[in-house]
Write a protein that holds these residues in place. Structure first.
Motif, PDB file in Angstrom:
ATOM      1  N   PHE A 115       0.821  -1.208   0.000  1.00 49.21           N
ATOM      2  CA  PHE A 115       0.000   0.000   0.000  1.00 49.21           C
ATOM      3  C   PHE A 115       0.860   1.265   0.000  1.00 49.21           C
ATOM      4  CE2 PHE A 115      -3.420  -2.551   2.420  1.00 49.21           C
ATOM      5  CZ  PHE A 115      -4.065  -2.897   1.247  1.00 49.21           C
ATOM      6  N   THR A 116       1.914   1.279   0.796  1.00 52.02           N
ATOM      7  CA  THR A 116       2.731   2.481   0.900  1.00 52.02           C
ATOM      8  C   THR A 116       3.689   2.653  -0.273  1.00 52.02           C
ATOM      9  OG1 THR A 116       4.328   1.331   2.305  1.00 52.02           O
ATOM     10  CG2 THR A 116       2.579   2.553   3.416  1.00 52.02           C
ATOM     11  N   GLY A 117       4.035   1.566  -0.947  1.00 55.28           N
ATOM     12  CA  GLY A 117       4.979   1.643  -2.065  1.00 55.28           C
ATOM     13  C   GLY A 117       4.346   1.855  -3.423  1.00 55.28           C
ATOM     14  N   ASN A 118       3.057   1.592  -3.551  1.00 51.89           N
ATOM     15  CA  ASN A 118       2.386   1.714  -4.840  1.00 51.89           C
ATOM     16  C   ASN A 118       1.583   3.020  -4.865  1.00 51.89           C
ATOM     17  OD1 ASN A 118       0.836   1.533  -7.148  1.00 51.89           O
ATOM     18  ND2 ASN A 118       0.127  -0.534  -6.766  1.00 51.89           N
ATOM     19  N   HIS A 119       2.145   4.042  -5.462  1.00 56.38           N
ATOM     20  CA  HIS A 119       1.502   5.359  -5.483  1.00 56.38           C
ATOM     21  C   HIS A 119       0.393   5.446  -6.528  1.00 56.38           C
ATOM     22  CE1 HIS A 119       4.372   6.680  -2.562  1.00 56.38           C
ATOM     23  NE2 HIS A 119       5.343   6.229  -3.320  1.00 56.38           N
ATOM     24  N   ASN A 120       0.194   4.380  -7.286  1.00 54.17           N
ATOM     25  CA  ASN A 120      -0.917   4.321  -8.245  1.00 54.17           C
ATOM     26  C   ASN A 120      -2.154   3.679  -7.634  1.00 54.17           C
ATOM     27  OD1 ASN A 120       0.467   5.417 -10.513  1.00 54.17           O
ATOM     28  ND2 ASN A 120       1.594   3.487 -10.624  1.00 54.17           N
ATOM     29  N   PHE A 121      -2.010   3.111  -6.446  1.00 53.76           N
ATOM     30  CA  PHE A 121      -3.106   2.396  -5.803  1.00 53.76           C
ATOM     31  C   PHE A 121      -4.178   3.384  -5.368  1.00 53.76           C
ATOM     32  CE2 PHE A 121      -5.157   0.075  -2.310  1.00 53.76           C
ATOM     33  CZ  PHE A 121      -5.457  -1.098  -2.980  1.00 53.76           C
ATOM     34  N   GLU A 122      -5.419   3.181  -5.861  1.00 53.79           N
ATOM     35  CA  GLU A 122      -6.478   4.164  -5.648  1.00 53.79           C
ATOM     36  C   GLU A 122      -7.739   3.633  -4.985  1.00 53.79           C
ATOM     37  OE1 GLU A 122      -7.275   5.578  -9.588  1.00 53.79           O
ATOM     38  OE2 GLU A 122      -5.543   6.924  -9.573  1.00 53.79           O
ATOM     39  N   SER A 123      -7.962   2.325  -4.975  1.00 52.10           N
ATOM     40  CA  SER A 123      -9.252   1.813  -4.518  1.00 52.10           C
ATOM     41  C   SER A 123      -9.084   0.518  -3.721  1.00 52.10           C
ATOM     42  CB  SER A 123     -10.150   1.567  -5.742  1.00 52.10           C
ATOM     43  OG  SER A 123     -11.388   1.052  -5.349  1.00 52.10           O
ATOM     44  N   LEU A 124      -9.717   0.481  -2.544  1.00 53.52           N
ATOM     45  CA  LEU A 124      -9.666  -0.699  -1.690  1.00 53.52           C
ATOM     46  C   LEU A 124     -11.066  -1.004  -1.182  1.00 53.52           C
ATOM     47  CD1 LEU A 124      -8.032  -2.826  -0.085  1.00 53.52           C
ATOM     48  CD2 LEU A 124      -7.725  -1.093   1.705  1.00 53.52           C
ATOM     49  N   GLU A 125     -11.464  -2.273  -1.313  1.00 56.17           N
ATOM     50  CA  GLU A 125     -12.747  -2.737  -0.787  1.00 56.17           C
ATOM     51  C   GLU A 125     -12.495  -3.943   0.100  1.00 56.17           C
ATOM     52  OE1 GLU A 125     -16.945  -4.833  -2.167  1.00 56.17           O
ATOM     53  OE2 GLU A 125     -15.392  -4.472  -3.658  1.00 56.17           O
ATOM     54  N   ILE A 126     -13.066  -3.920   1.301  1.00 50.70           N
ATOM     55  CA  ILE A 126     -13.001  -5.049   2.226  1.00 50.70           C
ATOM     56  C   ILE A 126     -14.416  -5.275   2.731  1.00 50.70           C
ATOM     57  CG2 ILE A 126     -12.042  -5.957   4.364  1.00 50.70           C
ATOM     58  CD1 ILE A 126      -9.660  -4.059   3.949  1.00 50.70           C
ATOM     59  N   LEU A 139      -5.101  -1.887   9.416  1.00 51.41           N
ATOM     60  CA  LEU A 139      -5.690  -1.155   8.296  1.00 51.41           C
ATOM     61  C   LEU A 139      -5.568   0.343   8.537  1.00 51.41           C
ATOM     62  CD1 LEU A 139      -7.238  -1.175   5.637  1.00 51.41           C
ATOM     63  CD2 LEU A 139      -9.352  -1.358   6.969  1.00 51.41           C
ATOM     64  N   SER A 140      -5.807   0.786   9.753  1.00 55.57           N
ATOM     65  CA  SER A 140      -5.670   2.209  10.081  1.00 55.57           C
ATOM     66  C   SER A 140      -4.240   2.689   9.858  1.00 55.57           C
ATOM     67  CB  SER A 140      -6.065   2.460  11.542  1.00 55.57           C
ATOM     68  OG  SER A 140      -7.414   2.156  11.738  1.00 55.57           O
ATOM     69  N   VAL A 141      -3.271   1.883  10.269  1.00 58.92           N
ATOM     70  CA  VAL A 141      -1.867   2.237  10.042  1.00 58.92           C
ATOM     71  C   VAL A 141      -1.586   2.333   8.549  1.00 58.92           C
ATOM     72  CG1 VAL A 141       0.509   1.383  10.249  1.00 58.92           C
ATOM     73  CG2 VAL A 141      -1.024   1.286  12.217  1.00 58.92           C
ATOM     74  N   ALA A 142      -2.040   1.338   7.798  1.00 61.45           N
ATOM     75  CA  ALA A 142      -1.824   1.343   6.344  1.00 61.45           C
ATOM     76  C   ALA A 142      -2.450   2.574   5.706  1.00 61.45           C
ATOM     77  CB  ALA A 142      -2.399   0.071   5.720  1.00 61.45           C
ATOM     78  N   LEU A 143      -3.672   2.892   6.105  1.00 59.34           N
ATOM     79  CA  LEU A 143      -4.371   4.037   5.520  1.00 59.34           C
ATOM     80  C   LEU A 143      -3.687   5.355   5.861  1.00 59.34           C
ATOM     81  CD1 LEU A 143      -8.061   2.964   6.184  1.00 59.34           C
ATOM     82  CD2 LEU A 143      -6.907   3.082   3.961  1.00 59.34           C
ATOM     83  N   SER A 144      -3.101   5.429   7.039  1.00 57.91           N
ATOM     84  CA  SER A 144      -2.460   6.681   7.440  1.00 57.91           C
ATOM     85  C   SER A 144      -1.108   6.878   6.764  1.00 57.91           C
ATOM     86  CB  SER A 144      -2.306   6.746   8.958  1.00 57.91           C
ATOM     87  OG  SER A 144      -1.411   5.748   9.400  1.00 57.91           O
ATOM     88  N   GLU A 145      -0.534   5.814   6.209  1.00 53.76           N
ATOM     89  CA  GLU A 145       0.800   5.903   5.614  1.00 53.76           C
ATOM     90  C   GLU A 145       0.805   6.111   4.105  1.00 53.76           C
ATOM     91  OE1 GLU A 145       3.467   2.866   6.895  1.00 53.76           O
ATOM     92  OE2 GLU A 145       3.004   3.198   9.006  1.00 53.76           O
ATOM     93  N   PHE A 146      -0.341   6.080   3.456  1.00 53.59           N
ATOM     94  CA  PHE A 146      -0.367   6.386   2.029  1.00 53.59           C
ATOM     95  C   PHE A 146      -1.590   7.225   1.715  1.00 53.59           C
ATOM     96  CE2 PHE A 146      -3.168   2.739   1.959  1.00 53.59           C
ATOM     97  CZ  PHE A 146      -3.950   2.872   0.839  1.00 53.59           C
ATOM     98  N   ASN A 147      -1.433   8.140   0.768  1.00 54.12           N
ATOM     99  CA  ASN A 147      -2.535   9.056   0.505  1.00 54.12           C
ATOM    100  C   ASN A 147      -3.022   9.039  -0.943  1.00 54.12           C
ATOM    101  OD1 ASN A 147      -0.548  10.398  -0.814  1.00 54.12           O
ATOM    102  ND2 ASN A 147      -0.640  12.259   0.404  1.00 54.12           N
ATOM    103  N   SER A 148      -2.748   7.989  -1.671  1.00 54.43           N
ATOM    104  CA  SER A 148      -3.209   7.916  -3.061  1.00 54.43           C
ATOM    105  C   SER A 148      -4.637   7.392  -3.174  1.00 54.43           C
ATOM    106  CB  SER A 148      -2.265   7.034  -3.887  1.00 54.43           C
ATOM    107  OG  SER A 148      -2.262   5.709  -3.389  1.00 54.43           O
TER     108      SER A 148
END
Length: 188
Positions: A115-126, A139-148
């Protein structure tokens, strides 16, 4: 949208693996799971092949959870091997997990570098997945570390555990769609 979606199943796995490994430009959407009982025999190789693929835009995991009638379909070790191989992919823009065992969030923890290395990543569904409280924290940590992220859907959770996720999303200036339907949020 299922246009161009290819299912990984027993009838096409060999061909599919060759398509992935050859970086076939026609392979842009891939669903793993669904109704088929067959899964890749070498999750590590499969993940590494997807990791170097430059055309795949969407990856869906569907129904990779145990049921009372069937043993565990995919083990934690399978998922770990697969996602460690996937880390170097930079083309995937959308990923969804529907009715999957995410092993109390361990899979989300493993995915943080992706998640943090792929700056093209735009959509996540769980949706309908086993995340557990620790998984939602990961998930909260992952979401806070990337903003794409532009689209995020999370369903079938409760209000207390969603608070951390919502807080992590507050820093996402690019977020355009947030779907929290079917969560027991209540009035608080």
């Amino acid at each position: 949208d299922d246009d161009g979606l290819i299912d990984a199943d027993s009838s096409n796995y060999g061909k599919l693996r060759r398509q992935i490994e050859s970086d076939d430009p026609d392979l842009v959407k891939l669903r793993i799971g669904h109704d088929d009982e067959y899964f890749p025999d070498d999750w590590d190789r499969f993940g590494k092949a997807i990791g170097i693929n430059s055309h795949l835009k969407e990856l869906r995991f569907l129904g990779l959870a145990a049921t009372p009638f069937r043993r565990e379909r995919v083990t934690k070790e399978d998922f770990e091997k697969f996602f460690r191989g996937l880390f170097q992919n930079r083309s995937i823009q959308k990923m969804s997990f529907v009715n999957c065992n995410l092993f109390a969030g361990e899979i989300i923890r493993i995915l943080i570098p992706f998640f943090t290395g792929n700056h093209n990543f735009e959509s996540l569904e769980i949706s309908l997945c086993d995340l557990g409280r620790n998984g939602l924290r990961c998930l909260s940590v992952a979401l806070s570390e990337f903003n794409s992220l532009k689209e995020f859907a999370l369903s079938s959770f409760g209000s207390r555990t969603l608070q951390e996720v919502i807080k992590a999303l507050s820093g996402h200036s690019r977020l355009r769609t947030l779907n929290l339907r079917e969560n027991n949020i209540g009035r608080n």
